[in-house]
Write a protein that holds these residues in place. Structure first.
Motif, PDB file in Angstrom:
ATOM      1  N   GLU A   1     -15.301   7.667  -2.735  1.00 56.31           N
ATOM      2  CA  GLU A   1     -15.663   6.309  -3.159  1.00 56.31           C
ATOM      3  C   GLU A   1     -15.907   6.261  -4.667  1.00 56.31           C
ATOM      4  O   GLU A   1     -15.442   5.350  -5.363  1.00 56.31           O
ATOM      5  CB  GLU A   1     -16.918   5.857  -2.413  1.00 56.31           C
TER       6      GLU A   1
ATOM      7  N   GLU B   1       0.804  -1.227   0.000  1.00 57.06           N
ATOM      8  CA  GLU B   1       0.000   0.000   0.000  1.00 57.06           C
ATOM      9  C   GLU B   1       0.836   1.275   0.000  1.00 57.06           C
ATOM     10  O   GLU B   1       0.321   2.344  -0.329  1.00 57.06           O
ATOM     11  CB  GLU B   1      -0.924   0.019   1.213  1.00 57.06           C
TER      12      GLU B   1
ATOM     13  N   ALA C   1      -6.368   3.844  -2.564  1.00 58.07           N
ATOM     14  CA  ALA C   1      -7.329   3.610  -1.487  1.00 58.07           C
ATOM     15  C   ALA C   1      -6.766   4.044  -0.143  1.00 58.07           C
ATOM     16  O   ALA C   1      -7.466   4.661   0.670  1.00 58.07           O
ATOM     17  CB  ALA C   1      -7.720   2.136  -1.447  1.00 58.07           C
ATOM     18  N   LYS C   2      -5.488   3.734   0.108  1.00 57.87           N
ATOM     19  CA  LYS C   2      -4.885   4.148   1.378  1.00 57.87           C
ATOM     20  C   LYS C   2      -4.832   5.661   1.468  1.00 57.87           C
ATOM     21  O   LYS C   2      -5.120   6.244   2.526  1.00 57.87           O
ATOM     22  CB  LYS C   2      -3.489   3.566   1.535  1.00 57.87           C
TER      23      LYS C   2
ATOM     24  N   GLU D   1     -17.961  10.102   2.524  1.00 51.66           N
ATOM     25  CA  GLU D   1     -17.074   9.325   1.669  1.00 51.66           C
ATOM     26  C   GLU D   1     -17.573   9.198   0.238  1.00 51.66           C
ATOM     27  O   GLU D   1     -16.905   8.573  -0.595  1.00 51.66           O
ATOM     28  CB  GLU D   1     -16.883   7.927   2.265  1.00 51.66           C
TER      29      GLU D   1
ATOM     30  N   CYS E   1      -6.825   7.829   0.155  1.00 49.83           N
ATOM     31  CA  CYS E   1      -8.174   8.325   0.445  1.00 49.83           C
ATOM     32  C   CYS E   1      -8.536   8.119   1.910  1.00 49.83           C
ATOM     33  O   CYS E   1      -9.108   9.011   2.549  1.00 49.83           O
ATOM     34  CB  CYS E   1      -9.199   7.639  -0.449  1.00 49.83           C
ATOM     35  N   ARG E   2      -8.204   6.964   2.461  1.00 50.36           N
ATOM     36  CA  ARG E   2      -8.511   6.716   3.868  1.00 50.36           C
ATOM     37  C   ARG E   2      -7.776   7.707   4.771  1.00 50.36           C
ATOM     38  O   ARG E   2      -8.350   8.238   5.730  1.00 50.36           O
ATOM     39  CB  ARG E   2      -8.142   5.281   4.254  1.00 50.36           C
TER      40      ARG E   2
ATOM     41  N   LEU F   1      -9.404  11.227   4.339  1.00 48.07           N
ATOM     42  CA  LEU F   1     -10.694  11.287   5.015  1.00 48.07           C
ATOM     43  C   LEU F   1     -10.526  11.305   6.532  1.00 48.07           C
ATOM     44  O   LEU F   1     -11.395  11.792   7.255  1.00 48.07           O
ATOM     45  CB  LEU F   1     -11.571  10.109   4.596  1.00 48.07           C
ATOM     46  N   GLY F   2      -9.390  10.785   7.002  1.00 46.38           N
ATOM     47  CA  GLY F   2      -9.093  10.827   8.424  1.00 46.38           C
ATOM     48  C   GLY F   2      -8.484  12.142   8.864  1.00 46.38           C
ATOM     49  O   GLY F   2      -8.198  12.326  10.045  1.00 46.38           O
TER      50      GLY F   2
END
Length: 233
Positions: A215, A47, A62-63, A211, A65-66, A69-70
């Motif tokens: 997404e 990742e 994806a990582k 999200e 984005c996470r 978002l955090g």
């Protein structure tokens, strides 16, 4: 380090803030898309890829984005850079820049930026003894500059929904670093000031992250890189 399918990459850190000096490292941050086919196997692809000389961190889409978002302050820089600091821009990368305003949320921005600033304060406290050696003083000054930057940038994002990467008055951050190097506790009033500012400010951001846009973007990325041999569609 060879990483394919890089969607967005640029120069971040002290160079982007306007705090770099002779001998400063040039930090790069970016994100890439793993071939979609590889995501369906028993072992998922790596990742993150981190290298030195040059200093570069690349997160899988994806990582990234996470983390964004955090409220992660470091990854958030990537989609707010001045145009001249981007080294790789693709249509999907530009799409991500286009939805950057949907990524932050009030609670997570507040917790992340103030949390990181508090970490910087603890670091400079632990390294300060009132009469620091030259190397220790430089480290304390660096932590102090980042503490002030995290407070000011985080509050701007919290209050306005925008993030200015290039600092308006870099010299004031350098002076602050020197003051705190002489007395690490001198940073405490600024940290308390911004804790109160966050508490008083009504954020334009939603309290919880939405999200939906991230997404949808990530699904477009997956479709784009879904082929039998894992190459670009």
């Amino acid at each position: 380090m060879t990483v394919t399918n890089i969607l967005l990459s640029g120069i971040v850190g002290s160079t982007a803030y306007g705090l770099a000096h002779a001998g400063s490292d040039v930090d790069r941050l970016g994100l890439f898309a793993a071939p979609t086919e590889e995501l369906h196997g028993l072992h998922t692809p790596k990742e993150s890829h981190v290298s030195t000389a040059p200093d570069r961190t690349l997160h899988e889409a994806a990582k990234w984005c996470r983390l964004a978002l955090g409220g992660n302050p470091t990854v958030m820089e990537l989609v707010w850079l001045p145009d001249e600091l981007y080294e790789v821009r693709t249509p999907l990368g530009d799409e991500l820049i286009g939805i950057r305003g949907t990524l932050p949320s009030a609670r997570r921005v507040r917790d992340a930026y103030l949390g990181y600033a508090t970490q910087q304060f603890r670091k400079l406290q632990n390294r300060g003894d009132g009469a620091p050696a030259e190397g220790t003083a430089k480290r304390i000054a660096k932590h102090a500059r980042h503490l002030k930057r995290l407070c000011t940038q985080g509050h701007e994002l919290y209050a306005t929904g925008r993030l200015t990467i290039r600092l308006e008055d870099p010299e004031s951050y350098r002076r602050f670093g020197e003051e705190v190097a002489a007395d690490p506790e001198a940073a405490a009033p600024l940290l308390h000031e911004f804790e109160e500012k966050f508490a008083r400010t009504r954020s334009v951001l939603p309290e919880q992250p939405d999200e939906t846009a991230a997404e949808a973007w990530l699904r477009r990325v997956r479709r784009h890189f879904y082929t039998a041999d894992g190459t670009r569609a």
